[in-house]
Design a protein around this motif. Structure first.
Motif, mmCIF file in Angstrom:
data_model
loop_
_atom_site.group_PDB
_atom_site.id
_atom_site.type_symbol
_atom_site.label_atom_id
_atom_site.label_comp_id
_atom_site.label_asym_id
_atom_site.label_seq_id
_atom_site.Cartn_x
_atom_site.Cartn_y
_atom_site.Cartn_z
ATOM 1 N N GLY A 331 36.729 30.201 28.793
ATOM 2 C CA GLY A 331 37.513 29.921 29.731
ATOM 3 C C GLY A 331 36.533 29.545 30.977
ATOM 4 N N MET A 332 35.372 29.727 30.864
ATOM 5 C CA MET A 332 34.384 29.490 31.904
ATOM 6 C C MET A 332 34.289 27.880 31.934
ATOM 7 S SD MET A 332 31.399 32.350 31.792
ATOM 8 C CE MET A 332 31.587 33.905 32.078
ATOM 9 N N GLY A 372 40.606 32.455 32.884
ATOM 10 C CA GLY A 372 39.836 31.284 32.988
ATOM 11 C C GLY A 372 39.815 30.571 34.196
ATOM 12 N N LEU A 373 41.218 30.726 34.845
ATOM 13 C CA LEU A 373 41.462 30.142 35.957
ATOM 14 C C LEU A 373 40.659 30.486 37.109
ATOM 15 C CD1 LEU A 373 45.243 30.097 35.896
ATOM 16 C CD2 LEU A 373 43.910 27.999 35.946
ATOM 17 N N THR A 375 37.190 32.120 36.611
ATOM 18 C CA THR A 375 35.811 32.141 36.289
ATOM 19 C C THR A 375 35.250 30.715 36.564
ATOM 20 O OG1 THR A 375 36.393 31.754 33.929
ATOM 21 C CG2 THR A 375 36.153 34.236 34.583
ATOM 22 N N VAL A 378 34.151 26.312 35.460
ATOM 23 C CA VAL A 378 35.557 25.468 35.538
ATOM 24 C C VAL A 378 36.521 26.603 35.818
ATOM 25 C CG1 VAL A 378 36.961 23.771 34.402
ATOM 26 C CG2 VAL A 378 34.058 23.736 33.912
ATOM 27 N N GLY A 379 36.831 26.647 36.946
ATOM 28 C CA GLY A 379 38.010 27.568 37.318
ATOM 29 C C GLY A 379 38.951 26.834 38.135
HETATM 30 NA NA NA Z 1 37.167 29.229 34.125
#
Ligand code: NA
Ligand code: NA
Lengths: 430, 325, 215
Positions: A331-332, A372-373, A375, A378-379
């Motif tokens: 999720g990162m 993930g949103l 972190t 890429v969040g």
């Molecule tokens: Na992320």
């Protein structure tokens, strides 16, 4: 099919995504190339029925409908007035407007299926007032980024629809299952705001609003409450399927827009363009995911991975803990919708084979997407709140601001592992 | 000796015990069961993300060699095969077998010419029967009630009896029954048991609207690659499998009816206490009448458009078996 | 920032310096109208169906089927609109770290790959149409819809998607051949969250101006 080859394919897909290739193309390309490498031309001819099958999937009809519903409430200004009304009620709590952020996010989440839309909507309304009243920027950005993630946990939820359609689970059940965790996570966030605000020694509170004004402001909460009541009520009481409840919600929202006097051609055009763009993006990814899924399934990737994981001798608890780490890392770097569709064909069979409840697993996946949103690097929600901030400053403010919430989410996931009934009880009593 | 590797599309995982106890073991032990040097890579269709309505097209594309064909769903692309399973034609197993036997060659020939698929066997999930949450003494009592249906022919039949057909997906039916969106619903007793329908209904009526037929098909290409003695062995194995499933299906049917009504023996499901509504000859006549009044004409109209001889062939092969003129 | 990309919040009657509504905006308006009519219409029909089933015991039988067709057609139109709005997600964290020349190359490859993908889908979908015609396929539903009706409309939508993608890929290729790297990067780089938000903020301003709400 060996695990190394699967890993290679997966990482080439990730690499394509990270250099900036369109996500849908990256997934479809790996699926098509892998499939043709393994099975030649017949594989290509088999894609056709799959593409029609997924585009004609009536379950997914609810995606554009729920997006349209959120757009109508946003563009007619109903969401703006909701924030003002909630600040009159929640502003007295220690942490002041930060509570309003979370509360508004939760309430808007109850009508919108997307986390990014929730963060963007509430953020655009909230950040100017937060700055004017001297709230610390980090805490403000963090509460908005994290509050926004509630958009996919509190139903309706695009990610739940996609999960349901990929795994043949009832979308209605998933929605209902999200209610208790959604409310609890909202409370956890607010609890953190109160505690950290009291601990900081500089407690922010809003001035008291006279009761009469507060009661008057309640009228602005009616539209979102009614829309949520119609959507969830019709699902809970079995009057409507997910797509039908979305349609009922759209009509109700349209009624409120009309009543507010904002219903005109330009508003509709803007809603339509926005809805089409968002759902076009989502549905192309979903179509690509189904092509990838065909390859994954044919080549026995899921079986190979299931066997591999089973060989590790993990218990259900051990598996979920391992998956938390897996999704935290993935999720990162990945967009969460792509992460979800790219991994479910593999993780779902593993999890259900080891005895994890499918609905519980759906909520778990949604929580991992929420994580993930917020972190880095890429969040999406971090980018969103960073993009709206009215002052100058680095993205690290949003990152550090959201960090405590990421920790809360992980602890919350552990809580759901310890007490799975928080997820499974309500849908079992539909 | 070189081993042959074939790929098969199976029934969806969630379809129950026939898939789990008969179909999957057969394909996973294919060499032992057929005595041929063939291994089968067996994939339930839902794990592939392919819809069951697309089976024939995917078979024609040639990616797979064997298919566990869902008859009703695939009549979308080949209406001729629905002649195996018209609503009302087979209220019980004995009739169902007779119909399937009488129509087998017609369906086989058509699948070969249109899709290059050879039919190797036909078998049933079993009678699709009625569950209600309101008292019913006879089938005609569903007049004025809302009934969950799963396809066009069944919907027309319910309309004919005076009920309101409501198409509800299987997954949503339990809830729809519980909340009164529908009063009755139709499915197999075993599926109903495992989905917990008896929790939200009071009556079951063991009269079969349809047999829910399926078939095993193999691409002509893979079939023709086999030597004649291999073909004979293969056909014999599929005959044995189909025969086995017919018997097993009937056992399951009886067992599930017992479970739903709280009787013994009940070995495959959970015990409930539904009222068994006795099936009278009037009920059977009513269901049978669906053939000539509804399902045959509706089907003939669609089918004759794609295959001019369609309904005529049915009249010549199946109608005599059912005693229809 | 590209100047010819209309923001959502800007009126349909956006006018170019030449005084004419530009082609992209017009195409967008037409597609968005069709898309909107499809889903608003569907919402109305499904609402009527749901209410009449609950209140009057009457079922129109087929709202579900109609929803499937609406999605098939609507999603192809949405693909095109997302393409015009540059909404098909690309990850942009590392992208910005590359040199402009590498960025230009990646932007061009990415547009080209979308065009190839769109063409591929259209080509694959043609097989669906061929089969449906050959088998005279009819939906197994109360309506017994001849499948060719919804599928040919769906196919039309996919052709539009392919045409739009090829048009954009052609433009990107010309910019690349001309060596106009700056323009290529400004028109085809991954849309950042910032850009998307600018549209939201513009819209918020419009809303608040029209309402006199506190800012
Ligand atoms: Na992320
Ligand atoms: Na939501």
């Amino acid at each position: 099919m060996n695990v190394a080859l699967i890993g290679l394919a997966f990482f080439s897909m990730l690499a394509l995504m990270l250099v900036g290739m369109p996500i849908a193309v990256s997934m479809a390309a790996v699926g098509i190339i892998g499939g043709i490498a393994a099975y030649g031309v017949p594989f290509m001819d088999s894609i056709a029925p799959v593409v029609w099958g997924v585009q004609n999937e009536s379950l997914l009809t609810s995606v554009p409908l729920f997006v349209l519903l959120g757009e109508l409430l946003l563009r007619s200004g109903i969401a703006d007035r909701m924030y003002i009304a909630l600040s009159a009620w929640l502003g007295r709590l220690p942490g002041g407007l930060l509570h309003t952020n979370i509360g508004s996010c939760a309430l808007f989440a109850a009508t919108s299926g997307s986390s990014v839309a929730t963060a963007a909507t509430v953020g655009t309304v909230a950040l100017p007032s937060l700055q004017k009243r001297g709230y610390p920027m980090r805490a403000s950005l963090g509460s908005l980024a994290a509050g926004g993630t509630l958009g996919i946990l509190i139903p309706p939820s695009v990610n739940m629809i996609v999960y349901g359609s990929l795994t043949n689970n009832s979308i209605g059940k998933l929605f209902i299952a999200g209610i208790i965790p959604g409310l609890l996570l909202t409370l956890c966030f607010m609890l953190w705001i109160a505690v950290s605000s009291l601990a900081s020694g500089k407690v922010m509170r809003e001035p008291k609003v006279p009761l009469a004004d507060r009661l008057r402001s309640l009228v602005h909460l009616i539209p979102p409450a009614v829309v949520f009541g119609i959507v969830m009520g019709s699902l809970y009481f079995g009057i409507a399927t997910a797509a039908e409840s979305a349609a009922l919600g759209v009509i109700a929202a349209l009624g409120f827009v009309w009543q507010s006097g904002k219903l005109n051609r330009e508003l509709l055009r803007n809603c339509f363009v926005s809805t089409a763009r968002v759902s076009g993006m989502i549905l192309l990814i979903v179509a690509a995911a189904f092509i990838l899924n065909l390859t994954v399934s044919l080549t026995g990737v899921a079986e190979a991975m299931t066997k591999w994981v089973a060989g590790l001798g993990l218990s259900a608890t051990g598996l979920i803990l391992a998956l938390i780490v897996f999704y935290l890392i993935l999720g990162m770097f990945m967009d969460v919708l792509s992460m979800q569709v790219a991994t479910i064909p593999i993780t779902y069979p593993i999890a259900t084979a080891i005895g994890v409840d499918p609905i519980w697993f759906g909520i778990f996946i949604v929580l991992m997407c929420e994580l993930g949103l917020i972190t880095p690097p890429v969040g999406m929600n971090l980018f969103v709140v960073h993009g709206i901030r009215p002052d100058k400053g680095g993205i690290e403010d949003a990152i550090y601001g959201a960090l405590p919430y990421a920790v809360i989410m992980i602890l919350f996931t552990l809580l759901l592992m310890a007490v799975p009934q928080l997820v499974t009880w309500l849908p079992a009593h539909m | 000796q070189e081993r042959i590797k074939l790929k098969a599309i199976g029934q969806p995982l969630a379809t129950g015990l026939i898939q789990k106890n008969k179909e999957q073991p057969f394909f996973e032990n294919f060499a032992a069961r057929t005595g041929l040097p063939i291994d089968v890579d067996y994939k339930p269709i839902d794990t592939l993300g392919i819809k069951d309505t697309e089976q024939l097209r995917v078979m024609k594309a040639g990616l797979f060699d064997i298919v566990s064909l869902r008859v009703s769903q695939n009549s979308r692309d080949e209406p001729t095969i629905l002649g195996l399973d018209l609503v009302g034609a087979a209220p019980d197993y004995a009739t169902g077998r007779k119909v399937a036997k009488a129509y087998f060659d017609t369906a086989d020939a058509r699948l070969q010419s249109q899709f290059g698929v050879k039919l190797l066997g036909v078998w049933p999930f079993g009678p699709q029967i009625l569950f209600c949450k309101k008292p019913v003494a006879k089938l005609a009592d569903i007049k004025g009630m809302k009934v969950r249906v799963y396809d066009q022919n069944l919907a027309k039949f319910i309309e004919m009896v005076g009920g309101t057909p409501v198409p509800v997906s299987f997954a949503d039916t339990h809830q729809s029954l519980s909340l009164g969106v529908v009063d009755c619903a139709i499915t197999g007793p075993s599926s109903a048991n495992s989905a917990g329908w008896p929790e939200v209904t009071t009556h079951q009526m063991a009269i079969g609207f349809q047999m829910a037929l399926n078939g095993y098909g193999m691409t002509m290409k893979s079939w023709n690659a086999l030597a004649p003695d291999q073909q004979a062995k293969l056909k014999k194995s599929f005959d044995a499998l189909s025969d086995d499933v017919w018997k097993y299906s009937e056992e399951l049917f009886q067992d599930a009816l017992n479970c739903n009504a709280g009787k013994d023996p009940c070995t495959t499901g959970k015990k409930f206490n539904l009222v068994n509504v006795p099936v009278t000859s009037a009920d059977i006549d009513l269901v049978r009448s669906a053939v000539t009044k509804v399902s045959l004409p509706v089907w003939a109209e669609v089918c004759d458009k794609s295959n001019a001889a369609c309904s005529k062939t049915w009249q010549a092969t199946v109608a005599p078996v059912l005693g229809l003129k | 920032m590209s100047s010819d990309r209309p923001s959502v919040a800007v009126s349909a009657d956006r006018v170019t310096p030449a005084g004419r509504v530009d082609f992209k905006t017009r195409l967008e308006t037409v597609l968005a109208t069709v898309f909107g009519v499809i889903f608003l219409g569907l919402a109305v029909i499904v609402t009527i169906e749901t209410l009449s089933r609950k209140l009057f015991n009457i079922s129109l039988q087929g709202a579900d089927e109609l929803g499937g067709y609406a999605l098939a057609v609507g999603s192809t139109i949405a693909f095109s609109l997302a393409l015009i709005g540059r909404n098909h997600i690309r990850v942009d964290v590392f992208h910005e770290k590359f040199s402009p020349r590498v960025q230009a190359l990646l932007n061009w490859i990415s547009m080209l790959s979308l065009a190839v993908f769109a063409l591929f889908i259209a080509w694959v979908a043609f097989k669906v149409i061929q089969d449906t015609t050959a088998y005279r396929s009819t939906a197994q539903t109360p309506w017994a819809t001849p499948l060719i009706i919804p599928q040919s409309v769906w196919y039309g939508g996919l052709v539009i998607f392919a045409l739009v993608a090829c048009g954009l890929a052609w433009r990107a290729t010309r910019l690349l051949l001309r060596g106009d790297i700056a323009r290529l990067n400004s028109d085809f780089h991954p849309k950042s969250a910032k850009e998307e938000l600018k549209e939201e903020l513009d819209d918020l301003k419009v809303r608040q101006a029209s309402e006199g709400a506190p800012s």
